[in-house]
Every structure is written in structure tokens, then in C-alpha cells.
Design a protein around this motif. Structure first.
Motif, PDB file in Angstrom:
ATOM      1  N   LEU A 295       0.890  -1.217  -0.040  1.00 50.39           N
ATOM      2  CA  LEU A 295      -0.122  -0.119  -0.057  1.00 50.39           C
ATOM      3  C   LEU A 295       0.894   1.270  -0.025  1.00 50.39           C
ATOM      4  CD1 LEU A 295      -2.435  -1.143   2.557  1.00 50.39           C
ATOM      5  CD2 LEU A 295      -2.850  -1.170   0.211  1.00 50.39           C
ATOM      6  N   ALA A 296       2.007   1.221   0.697  1.00 52.62           N
ATOM      7  CA  ALA A 296       2.647   2.444   0.876  1.00 52.62           C
ATOM      8  C   ALA A 296       4.097   2.088   1.575  1.00 52.62           C
ATOM      9  CB  ALA A 296       1.926   3.601   1.803  1.00 52.62           C
ATOM     10  N   SER A 297       4.859   3.155   1.888  1.00 55.80           N
ATOM     11  CA  SER A 297       6.315   2.883   2.764  1.00 55.80           C
ATOM     12  C   SER A 297       5.923   3.859   3.815  1.00 55.80           C
ATOM     13  CB  SER A 297       7.402   3.589   1.706  1.00 55.80           C
ATOM     14  OG  SER A 297       7.368   2.885   0.562  1.00 55.80           O
ATOM     15  N   LEU A 298       6.729   3.393   4.791  1.00 50.55           N
ATOM     16  CA  LEU A 298       6.958   4.034   6.088  1.00 50.55           C
ATOM     17  C   LEU A 298       7.198   5.555   5.748  1.00 50.55           C
ATOM     18  CD1 LEU A 298       8.626   1.610   8.453  1.00 50.55           C
ATOM     19  CD2 LEU A 298       6.099   2.314   8.626  1.00 50.55           C
ATOM     20  N   SER A 299       8.096   5.632   4.814  1.00 49.43           N
ATOM     21  CA  SER A 299       8.399   7.177   4.461  1.00 49.43           C
ATOM     22  C   SER A 299       7.455   7.874   4.132  1.00 49.43           C
ATOM     23  CB  SER A 299       9.786   6.923   3.388  1.00 49.43           C
ATOM     24  OG  SER A 299       9.192   6.408   2.341  1.00 49.43           O
ATOM     25  N   ASP A 300       6.260   7.300   3.501  1.00 51.37           N
ATOM     26  CA  ASP A 300       5.061   8.152   3.061  1.00 51.37           C
ATOM     27  C   ASP A 300       4.188   8.757   4.174  1.00 51.37           C
ATOM     28  OD1 ASP A 300       5.607   7.761   0.341  1.00 51.37           O
ATOM     29  OD2 ASP A 300       4.817   5.660   0.599  1.00 51.37           O
ATOM     30  N   VAL A 301       4.497   8.165   5.498  1.00 50.63           N
ATOM     31  CA  VAL A 301       3.745   8.663   6.629  1.00 50.63           C
ATOM     32  C   VAL A 301       4.501   9.713   7.308  1.00 50.63           C
ATOM     33  CG1 VAL A 301       2.577   7.909   8.595  1.00 50.63           C
ATOM     34  CG2 VAL A 301       2.733   6.064   6.935  1.00 50.63           C
ATOM     35  N   ARG A 302       3.980  10.913   7.511  1.00 48.24           N
ATOM     36  CA  ARG A 302       4.693  12.116   7.959  1.00 48.24           C
ATOM     37  C   ARG A 302       3.832  12.481   9.217  1.00 48.24           C
ATOM     38  NH1 ARG A 302       3.843  16.029   3.949  1.00 48.24           N
ATOM     39  NH2 ARG A 302       2.078  14.696   3.265  1.00 48.24           N
ATOM     40  N   PRO A 303       4.859  12.558  10.549  1.00 47.16           N
ATOM     41  CA  PRO A 303       5.728  12.114  10.760  1.00 47.16           C
ATOM     42  C   PRO A 303       5.606  10.356  10.936  1.00 47.16           C
ATOM     43  CG  PRO A 303       5.078  12.982  12.578  1.00 47.16           C
ATOM     44  CD  PRO A 303       4.030  13.315  11.566  1.00 47.16           C
ATOM     45  N   ALA A 304       6.685   9.684  10.915  1.00 47.55           N
ATOM     46  CA  ALA A 304       6.661   8.176  10.746  1.00 47.55           C
ATOM     47  C   ALA A 304       6.757   7.695  12.166  1.00 47.55           C
ATOM     48  CB  ALA A 304       7.570   7.538   9.915  1.00 47.55           C
ATOM     49  N   ALA A 305       6.010   8.446  13.074  1.00 48.71           N
ATOM     50  CA  ALA A 305       5.987   7.940  14.596  1.00 48.71           C
ATOM     51  C   ALA A 305       4.913   6.724  14.715  1.00 48.71           C
ATOM     52  CB  ALA A 305       5.397   8.989  15.442  1.00 48.71           C
ATOM     53  N   PRO A 306       5.367   5.970  15.673  1.00 43.20           N
ATOM     54  CA  PRO A 306       4.491   4.600  15.622  1.00 43.20           C
ATOM     55  C   PRO A 306       2.903   4.653  15.468  1.00 43.20           C
ATOM     56  CG  PRO A 306       6.442   4.442  17.204  1.00 43.20           C
ATOM     57  CD  PRO A 306       6.132   5.714  16.811  1.00 43.20           C
ATOM     58  N   HIS A 307       2.511   5.779  16.582  1.00 43.36           N
ATOM     59  CA  HIS A 307       1.095   5.918  16.436  1.00 43.36           C
ATOM     60  C   HIS A 307       0.474   6.535  15.056  1.00 43.36           C
ATOM     61  CE1 HIS A 307       2.685  10.043  17.937  1.00 43.36           C
ATOM     62  NE2 HIS A 307       1.339  10.340  17.510  1.00 43.36           N
TER      63      HIS A 307
END
Length: 485
Positions: A295-307
Motif C-alpha cells: 500500500l505504501a512505505s513508512l516514508s510516506d507517513v509524516r511523521p513516521a511515529a508509531p502511532h
């Protein structure tokens, strides 16, 4: 998640939903409260030709200003009253009104139905409008915004509603061109769910459940039960596999409806999760046992904090439940901009990162924020609303360089730090005026070393010192940007 999962993207999208019991045609409706939800409700009811009386328990400048506009629209308004108007057939209450409020108690004694703005919107919505619901103690606004972005990237006419700008009642009625959004990403509080009975979202997620608003609900069990109402009959259940209460509430929902899990680990069949640096789907695929969809990469989540990653997975699960393509998840995350005062970097000064998470108004949110940084100079304090802080401090202690405390209940945080983090330097700021945050940030800057994060994650409400958490975050950012470079 151990329950069998049969969820998959429906061919051609989502089947049409059905609205609840109709609002009575004609007659007299009482709207309780002139707050944010009141005016849209009044407009909707007046448009149906109903007689509307608005009752508000206070009679102050703010209430009088709101009343002026409501009267101009055609409503009757009674300020400084708790009386149930005569002849009322329905009461639509502001979500924050407690069931034991005199007007609502009088309605119950008289056999008059009491509903909230969400229930009213559900009864008024077009039958084919799809609702995807999000509730939880923390992360609701972020998740519905992510969901809205994913759905729009999929080409849907989608809108985030609730405590995110657009009143939900406005989103179910035709606009000037006669159009109504195709899909709603609905943020729901425990208050709104308490006052909703016929709500049946297509899919719903409980992100997490931690103690909050216990004074309103009368205890944790009642608070959790209100959250669990989102798993209505026929609703696809999306649950956080790392949150025991979320899983329990989902399991107690309609077992004939699909159950989808999300979490930060490797997903099992029927779940969304993380594999190395990828967000992957093993729920909405043709063969859950042998295939997975990137679906996506962790780098696509901003910020990539766990929550934040967990929020993205929840949004992705709901988007996929509505038939969104895998690529829409990545495209939506790319278009998504984090909301202000939610784990938002402000500046880096002297090698120290300053982060504003003023929205962390309870222990659960603060814990999630603290887990994203190490080492931390923690800025905390305010109104704890009866919450216990020992577990929070005990878990955060290994990450703490120092702490700066402010606000009315700072002594409770100080005692917890003395007991569970005795080696952590603590500074208390007693000031409550306009200069208080400047003192707080200056103290944090003195304690921080290059490579540290100064984190505003108060674990408390703001009203002892600031009008709301937005202003608290703004004062923090102003003080950081004023630091000598």
C-alpha cells in the motif's frame, strides 16, 4: 485477530446504506445548546418546516450572539433555562450535554426521544451516501483526514466531517448545486455515539481506548461501551490488534460482519500491517493466506511515529473497505498534511529539535508522543482531569533527559517523576500569565543537549492557563522561534 475474516473490496464499490427512523414531519423540536453543533441542526430542521425552539442553560454574551443569528433564521430561542418546552416531539442535544442535565432528564420522564447531531444526520442522509466512521481516545482527526485524502486520490467525492471543520448535518443535505458528498469520513466522539441509536456505518474503526471523559460517562466501562456502539449491525469492524479494548469491542460487534485488524507488526490473514518498511494489506486481497498487497512505505507517513503509522493503517483499512485501490493509499498519504499541534516539528535550534504535540491532552496521547523520541526534555502539565500518571512516567523514564512542568496539576507529575524517574532533572514553572510559556521553553532549552528533542506533550487539558490546546501550541511555537540562534 482470531475471528474468521471475510472482508474484501466489493465489486463496483459499496452497497447503498439505509437511514434510520425519519425525523417527524411537522411538529415541534427542541435543540439543546447554542454551541458549535446547534446552528447546523437548527438550519436543517427549519428547512424541513419544523417549529424549532433552542434552549440554552446560560445567558452570556456568547450565547446572546448565537441566539441573534438563530432567531433571524426563524427559530425560537430561550436562554438561561433548563425547561423542556411544551409540545416538543423530539430533542436534539449538543453532544457534550450529560444525560442528567435537567432538560434531558425532563425529556426522558416525558417519553420524548433525545438524539444527537450525528443521529439526526444519519436519519436525514441520502440512502446511498456511504459513512466510514472513526472513533477512539486519540488519533481520530488525523485518521479521518488521511481517509479523506485516500478516498479523494481514488476519485471519490469524499469529505471528512465531525470535529474537523464541516458539521456533519451540513454534509448530508444538498448544497447550492444540489450535490451531496458520496462518502463521509466521520469522526465520532464518545458523546456523539452515546446519543446515536440507529447509526449503521459501512465500516468503522476504534483506534484505541484509554481513560478519558470518565466524569461524563460515569466510569471506564461506560466510556468504552459508548465507543463500541460504532460497531453496529452490518458494519465492517476495523480493530487495532495492539489495543485490547479495541479488539474486545470489535469481537462483541456483529459477528456476521467482516473483522479486519491493523497493527505495526507483520499482518496475519485478514489484517493490515508492516513488513520491513512497507505498509501491506492481507485483508482486502483475493487470497488472504498466500498474497499481500503493498500500500505504501513508512516514508510516506509524516511523521513516521508509531502511532501515526497505526493511524495510516486504520485509514487504509477503511478506504479499502470502501473499495479504494491500493495506489490510492500511497497517493492519499502524499497529499495529507498533518493537523497543527499534533506531533508537529517547530524548529531545530542549536542541534535540539522542538516538537509541538499540544493536542496530547491525556496520558494515552502523551505516551504515544514520548515513544517517538529519545532522549527527551518533556514539557508537561495542566489539567489532568483525574487521570493517573504513574504508568505514563514509569514507561517514559528511560527516554527522559529532563522535564519542565507547568499548570495547575504539575505537582502530581512532579511526585510521579520523583518516584519513577528520580535521576531526571525537573523544573517547575509557577507562572500562569502570558510569559509562562516563554519561561517554560527557556528552561527546556537550558536543559537540552544537541541531539535531544524538546517535546510539548502535556498529558493534560489546557484551560487552566490557555483558552484551548491550539493557543497553548501557538505560544510554544512563538517561544521556540524567539530563542537566540
Amino acid at each position: 485477530m482470531t475471528e474468521k475474516n471475510t472482508a474484501g473490496p466489493a465489486e463496483g464499490g459499496v452497497p447503498a446504506g439505509s437511514s434510520g427512523t425519519a425525523v417527524p414531519a411537522g411538529g415541534h423540536v427542541c435543540v439543546a445548546g447554542v454551541g458549535v453543533s446547534g446552528p447546523p441542526v437548527v438550519r436543517a430542521l427549519l428547512a424541513r418546516g419544523l417549529r424549532v425552539t433552542v434552549v440554552n442553560s446560560t445567558d452570556d454574551e456568547r450565547a446572546r450572539a448565537a441566539a441573534e443569528g438563530l432567531r433571524a433564521a426563524g427559530a425560537e430561542v430561550v436562554l438561561g433555562s433548563d425547561e423542556l418546552p411544551e409540545g416538543v416531539r423530539l430533542v436534539v442535544t449538543s453532544p457534550g450535554w450529560r444525560p442528567d442535565a435537567p432538560l434531558l432528564a425532563a425529556a426522558a420522564r416525558a417519553g420524548v426521544e433525545v438524539i444527537g447531531d450525528v443521529e439526526l444526520a444519519w436519519r436525514l442522509k441520502p440512502a446511498d451516501q456511504v459513512w466510514l466512521a472513526v472513533t477512539g481516545t486519540n488519533g481520530k482527526t488525523t485518521t479521518v483526514r488521511m481517509l479523506e485524502a485516500m478516498l479523494r486520490a481514488d476519485g471519490r467525492d469524499a469529505l471528512a466531517v465531525g470535529n474537523v471543520g464541516t458539521p456533519i448535518v451540513d454534509a448530508v443535505l444538498p448544497d447550492a448545486s444540489g450535490a451531496v458528498p458520496e462518502v463521509l469520513a466521520v469522526e465520532l466522539s464518545s458523546f456523539q455515539l452515546h446519543w446515536s441509536e440507529s447509526l449503521r456505518p459501512h465500516a468503522a474503526a476504534v483506534l484505541n481506548v484509554a481513560p478519558d471523559h470518565l466524569d461524563w460517562h460515569g466510569g471506564f466501562d461506560a466510556y468504552a461501551e459508548a465507543k463500541g456502539k460504532v460497531y453496529a449491525p452490518g458494519t465492517i469492524r476495523v480493530a487495532n490488534t495492539a489495543d485490547e479494548v479495541s479488539v474486545r469491542l470489535a469481537a462483541a460487534g456483529d459477528t456476521a460482519a467482516p473483522l479486519v485488524g491493523f497493527g505495526l507488526g507483520t499482518p496475519r490473514p485478514g489484517e493490515l500491517g508492516v513488513v520491513e518498511d512497507l505498509l501491506v494489506d492481507r485483508a482486502f486481497v483475493a487470497d488472504q493466506r498466500s498474497t499481500a498487497e503493498e500500500l505504501a512505505s513508512l516514508s510516506d507517513v509524516r511523521p513516521a511515529a508509531p502511532h501515526q503509522v497505526a493511524n495510516a493503517l486504520a485509514a487504509a483499512a477503511l478506504a479499502r473497505a470502501a473499495g479504494a485501490a491500493p495506489g490510492a493509499v500511497r497517493a492519499g498519504l502524499a497529499a495529507f498534511g498533518p493537523e497543527p499541534h499534533r506531533i508537529a516539528p517547530v524548529a531545530e535550534v542549536g542541534g535540539v529539535l522542538y516538537v509541538d504535540d499540544s493536542k496530547a491532552t491525556n496520558t494515552h496521547a502523551a505516551a504515544a508522543s514520548l515513544s517517538a523520541y529519545d532522549p527527551v526534555v518533556w514539557i508537561a502539565g495542566g489539567l489532568l482531569k483525574g487521570a493517573e500518571v504513574d504508568d505514563l512516567v514509569r514507561a517514559a523514564a528511560p527516554r527522559l533527559r529532563a522535564a519542565v512542568l507547568l499548570g495547575r496539576d504539575r505537582d502530581r507529575l512532579r511526585k510521579a517523576l520523583d518516584e519513577h524517574a528520580p535521576d531526571v532533572a525537573v523544573v517547575e514553572v509557577a507562572s500562569t500569565g502570558a510569559e509562562a510559556m516563554t519561561e517554560v521553553v527557556a528552561a527546556a532549552a537550558r536543559l537540552a543537549e544537541p541531539g535531544d528533542t524538546v517535546l510539548l506533550a502535556p498529558s493534560a487539558a489546557s484551560m487552566d492557563m490557555f483558552p484551548d490546546y491550539n493557543v497553548r501550541g501557538e505560544r510554544f511555537a512563538e517561544a521556540v522561534l524567539a530563542l537566540p540562534r
